[in-house]
Design a protein around this motif. Structure first.
Motif, PDB file in Angstrom:
ATOM      1  N   PHE A 126       0.894  -1.194  -0.011  1.00  0.00           N
ATOM      2  CA  PHE A 126       0.066  -0.211  -0.135  1.00  0.00           C
ATOM      3  C   PHE A 126       0.802   1.280  -0.175  1.00  0.00           C
ATOM      4  O   PHE A 126       0.704   2.224  -0.924  1.00  0.00           O
ATOM      5  CB  PHE A 126      -0.884  -0.118   1.276  1.00  0.00           C
ATOM      6  CG  PHE A 126      -1.991   1.412   1.205  1.00  0.00           C
ATOM      7  CD1 PHE A 126      -3.135   1.237   0.509  1.00  0.00           C
ATOM      8  CD2 PHE A 126      -1.439   2.250   2.001  1.00  0.00           C
ATOM      9  CE1 PHE A 126      -3.791   2.369   0.741  1.00  0.00           C
ATOM     10  CE2 PHE A 126      -2.436   3.480   2.143  1.00  0.00           C
ATOM     11  CZ  PHE A 126      -3.524   3.539   1.353  1.00  0.00           C
ATOM     12  N   PHE A 127       1.913   1.378   0.891  1.00  0.00           N
ATOM     13  CA  PHE A 127       2.612   2.705   0.963  1.00  0.00           C
ATOM     14  C   PHE A 127       3.698   2.751   0.026  1.00  0.00           C
ATOM     15  O   PHE A 127       4.284   3.716  -0.290  1.00  0.00           O
ATOM     16  CB  PHE A 127       3.183   2.616   2.378  1.00  0.00           C
ATOM     17  CG  PHE A 127       2.372   3.004   3.479  1.00  0.00           C
ATOM     18  CD1 PHE A 127       1.798   4.392   3.432  1.00  0.00           C
ATOM     19  CD2 PHE A 127       1.687   2.061   4.467  1.00  0.00           C
ATOM     20  CE1 PHE A 127       0.713   4.763   4.580  1.00  0.00           C
ATOM     21  CE2 PHE A 127       0.955   2.694   5.242  1.00  0.00           C
ATOM     22  CZ  PHE A 127       0.411   3.895   5.356  1.00  0.00           C
ATOM     23  N   GLY A 128       4.150   1.432  -0.447  1.00  0.00           N
ATOM     24  CA  GLY A 128       5.357   1.108  -1.680  1.00  0.00           C
ATOM     25  C   GLY A 128       4.477   1.815  -2.837  1.00  0.00           C
ATOM     26  O   GLY A 128       5.390   2.364  -3.328  1.00  0.00           O
TER      27      GLY A 128
ATOM     28  N   LEU B 141      -6.959  -3.327   0.331  1.00  0.00           N
ATOM     29  CA  LEU B 141      -6.693  -1.904  -0.162  1.00  0.00           C
ATOM     30  C   LEU B 141      -5.310  -1.733  -1.007  1.00  0.00           C
ATOM     31  O   LEU B 141      -5.514  -0.951  -1.782  1.00  0.00           O
ATOM     32  CB  LEU B 141      -6.536  -1.069   1.263  1.00  0.00           C
ATOM     33  CG  LEU B 141      -7.734  -0.884   2.266  1.00  0.00           C
ATOM     34  CD1 LEU B 141      -7.551  -0.218   3.519  1.00  0.00           C
ATOM     35  CD2 LEU B 141      -8.771  -0.097   1.226  1.00  0.00           C
ATOM     36  N   ALA B 142      -4.401  -2.797  -0.467  1.00  0.00           N
ATOM     37  CA  ALA B 142      -3.251  -2.561  -1.265  1.00  0.00           C
ATOM     38  C   ALA B 142      -3.453  -2.959  -2.724  1.00  0.00           C
ATOM     39  O   ALA B 142      -2.980  -2.227  -3.626  1.00  0.00           O
ATOM     40  CB  ALA B 142      -2.086  -3.273  -0.640  1.00  0.00           C
ATOM     41  N   MET B 143      -4.082  -3.841  -2.915  1.00  0.00           N
ATOM     42  CA  MET B 143      -4.445  -4.320  -4.152  1.00  0.00           C
ATOM     43  C   MET B 143      -5.498  -3.484  -5.058  1.00  0.00           C
ATOM     44  O   MET B 143      -5.051  -3.048  -6.310  1.00  0.00           O
ATOM     45  CB  MET B 143      -5.144  -5.974  -4.166  1.00  0.00           C
ATOM     46  CG  MET B 143      -4.411  -7.022  -3.747  1.00  0.00           C
ATOM     47  SD  MET B 143      -2.902  -7.300  -4.886  1.00  0.00           S
ATOM     48  CE  MET B 143      -3.500  -7.432  -6.447  1.00  0.00           C
ATOM     49  N   VAL B 144      -6.221  -2.750  -4.446  1.00  0.00           N
ATOM     50  CA  VAL B 144      -7.049  -1.702  -5.054  1.00  0.00           C
ATOM     51  C   VAL B 144      -6.135  -0.535  -5.540  1.00  0.00           C
ATOM     52  O   VAL B 144      -6.303  -0.287  -6.887  1.00  0.00           O
ATOM     53  CB  VAL B 144      -8.232  -1.114  -4.279  1.00  0.00           C
ATOM     54  CG1 VAL B 144      -8.831   0.041  -4.367  1.00  0.00           C
ATOM     55  CG2 VAL B 144      -9.310  -2.437  -3.754  1.00  0.00           C
ATOM     56  N   ILE B 145      -5.612  -0.193  -4.746  1.00  0.00           N
ATOM     57  CA  ILE B 145      -4.664   0.971  -5.074  1.00  0.00           C
ATOM     58  C   ILE B 145      -3.350   0.745  -6.088  1.00  0.00           C
ATOM     59  O   ILE B 145      -3.045   1.613  -6.776  1.00  0.00           O
ATOM     60  CB  ILE B 145      -4.104   1.568  -3.820  1.00  0.00           C
ATOM     61  CG1 ILE B 145      -3.357   3.174  -4.149  1.00  0.00           C
ATOM     62  CG2 ILE B 145      -2.840   0.889  -3.288  1.00  0.00           C
ATOM     63  CD1 ILE B 145      -2.922   3.928  -3.055  1.00  0.00           C
ATOM     64  N   PHE B 146      -3.060  -0.371  -6.055  1.00  0.00           N
ATOM     65  CA  PHE B 146      -2.096  -1.087  -7.001  1.00  0.00           C
ATOM     66  C   PHE B 146      -2.792  -1.109  -8.371  1.00  0.00           C
ATOM     67  O   PHE B 146      -2.206  -0.652  -9.301  1.00  0.00           O
ATOM     68  CB  PHE B 146      -1.698  -2.361  -6.700  1.00  0.00           C
ATOM     69  CG  PHE B 146      -0.706  -2.862  -7.532  1.00  0.00           C
ATOM     70  CD1 PHE B 146       0.726  -2.652  -7.683  1.00  0.00           C
ATOM     71  CD2 PHE B 146      -0.987  -3.969  -8.492  1.00  0.00           C
ATOM     72  CE1 PHE B 146       1.449  -3.201  -8.772  1.00  0.00           C
ATOM     73  CE2 PHE B 146      -0.454  -4.515  -9.556  1.00  0.00           C
ATOM     74  CZ  PHE B 146       0.952  -4.199  -9.670  1.00  0.00           C
ATOM     75  N   LYS B 147      -3.950  -1.564  -8.577  1.00  0.00           N
ATOM     76  CA  LYS B 147      -4.427  -1.603  -9.784  1.00  0.00           C
ATOM     77  C   LYS B 147      -4.883  -0.245 -10.346  1.00  0.00           C
ATOM     78  O   LYS B 147      -4.655  -0.271 -11.562  1.00  0.00           O
ATOM     79  CB  LYS B 147      -5.766  -2.476  -9.737  1.00  0.00           C
ATOM     80  CG  LYS B 147      -5.907  -3.752  -9.519  1.00  0.00           C
ATOM     81  CD  LYS B 147      -7.173  -4.746  -9.155  1.00  0.00           C
ATOM     82  CE  LYS B 147      -6.940  -5.950  -9.089  1.00  0.00           C
ATOM     83  NZ  LYS B 147      -8.391  -6.823  -8.767  1.00  0.00           N
ATOM     84  N   LYS B 148      -5.308   0.565  -9.586  1.00  0.00           N
ATOM     85  CA  LYS B 148      -5.494   1.960 -10.022  1.00  0.00           C
ATOM     86  C   LYS B 148      -4.193   2.873 -10.467  1.00  0.00           C
ATOM     87  O   LYS B 148      -4.408   3.575 -11.304  1.00  0.00           O
ATOM     88  CB  LYS B 148      -6.197   2.954  -8.811  1.00  0.00           C
ATOM     89  CG  LYS B 148      -7.736   2.319  -8.595  1.00  0.00           C
ATOM     90  CD  LYS B 148      -8.223   3.206  -7.601  1.00  0.00           C
ATOM     91  CE  LYS B 148      -9.555   2.996  -7.445  1.00  0.00           C
ATOM     92  NZ  LYS B 148     -10.435   3.568  -6.365  1.00  0.00           N
ATOM     93  N   ALA B 149      -3.106   2.462  -9.786  1.00  0.00           N
ATOM     94  CA  ALA B 149      -1.838   3.140  -9.946  1.00  0.00           C
ATOM     95  C   ALA B 149      -0.818   2.258 -10.870  1.00  0.00           C
ATOM     96  O   ALA B 149       0.218   2.914 -11.327  1.00  0.00           O
ATOM     97  CB  ALA B 149      -1.129   3.632  -8.674  1.00  0.00           C
TER      98      ALA B 149
END
Length: 264
Positions: free
Chosen positions: A165-167, A248-256
């Motif tokens: 997530f923070f990465g 949450l990490a997977m969600v933000i990873f997919k978006k970014a």
């Protein structure tokens, strides 16, 4: 989910070979090789034991060894080292491999998996070394070791979820990595590794339990120090925290994911 895991399976040999290459290159010109992975945590244990042993041993009367406090620290620090290594390295995994991401086409999630694999190798070496030390100290807890895989799995979930997530955020806001490295230092002292949870005033226990690593660390201590099964109620919160953070990490990873290569 298939779109996430199928490419990773297709690149499984790349992931495994990268773990092996990383392990070999880290100690290519080192005389002691893999021993350096365990010397640092053992040195920390020795320092804390020398300074605090007389004070803290009295608070562990139920542990049947005169080296109760060193055993206590080792029992807690083995899980923390796995957690902090994976989380800390995940913060910069995409930045450190920016050139690779631009030149090669492969699933970006392979990079965190390489870190997890490497962390597990380090954990295994430290775990084996810890039991050798336990043998010298006359403490060999064998009856509840079957709980260790579950504790490791929860630790991996927490470290990978928070780290990924923070990465991802760190790719776009580089200050996050610096802040998290400082936070990890405070996090260590907010986890009952060097001290016992029992010495924290009762009215502040809820703050201690907000830390998801508290329950996991106490689980390791139950198994490795007291040779008992971990308290299942203490593992519910860390498990839920791990699942939520991974989601949450997977969600933000997919978006970014598409934008990261451009920013790097």
């Amino acid at each position: 989910m298939k779109r996430v895991f199928l490419p990773l399976w297709a690149y499984r040999y790349f992931i495994l070979s990268s773990i092996k290459t990383e392990f070999r290159s880290r100690f290519a010109r080192s005389k002691l090789g893999g021993l350096w992975m365990v010397l640092h945590p053992l040195a920390l244990v020795l320092i804390y034991a020398l300074i605090l042993s007389q004070i803290m041993t009295a608070k562990l009367p139920e542990v049947a060894t005169q080296y109760a406090y060193p055993v206590y620290i080792l029992s807690g620090i083995v899980g923390w080292m796995l957690f902090s290594e994976i989380l800390g390295r995940s913060l910069t995994v995409f930045i450190d491999n920016g050139n690779l991401l631009k030149k090669m086409s492969f699933p970006k999630l392979a990079l965190p998996l390489i870190i997890i694999g490497s962390g597990l190798v380090n954990f295994l070496l430290l775990f084996i070394t810890m039991f050798v030390v336990f043998g010298f100290l006359g403490h060999l807890p064998f009856h509840m070791l079957h709980w260790i895989p579950l504790l490791v799995l929860i630790t991996l979930g927490l470290a990978a979820g928070i780290g990924l997530f923070f990465g991802v955020l760190n790719v776009f806001m580089r200050d996050i990595g610096q802040v998290m490295n400082i936070a990890l230092q405070f996090w260590f002292w907010l986890t009952p590794i060097v001290y016992m949870a029992s010495i924290v005033p009762e009215k502040h226990h809820w703050l201690l339990m907000l830390n998801p690593m508290t329950g996991v660390t106490m689980g390791f201590q139950h198994v490795l120090l007291y040779d008992k099964a971990p308290d299942a109620s203490l593992l519910v919160y860390p498990s839920v925290f791990a699942i939520v953070s991974l989601s949450l990490a997977m969600v933000i990873f997919k978006k970014a994911s598409e934008e990261m290569a451009d920013v790097l």
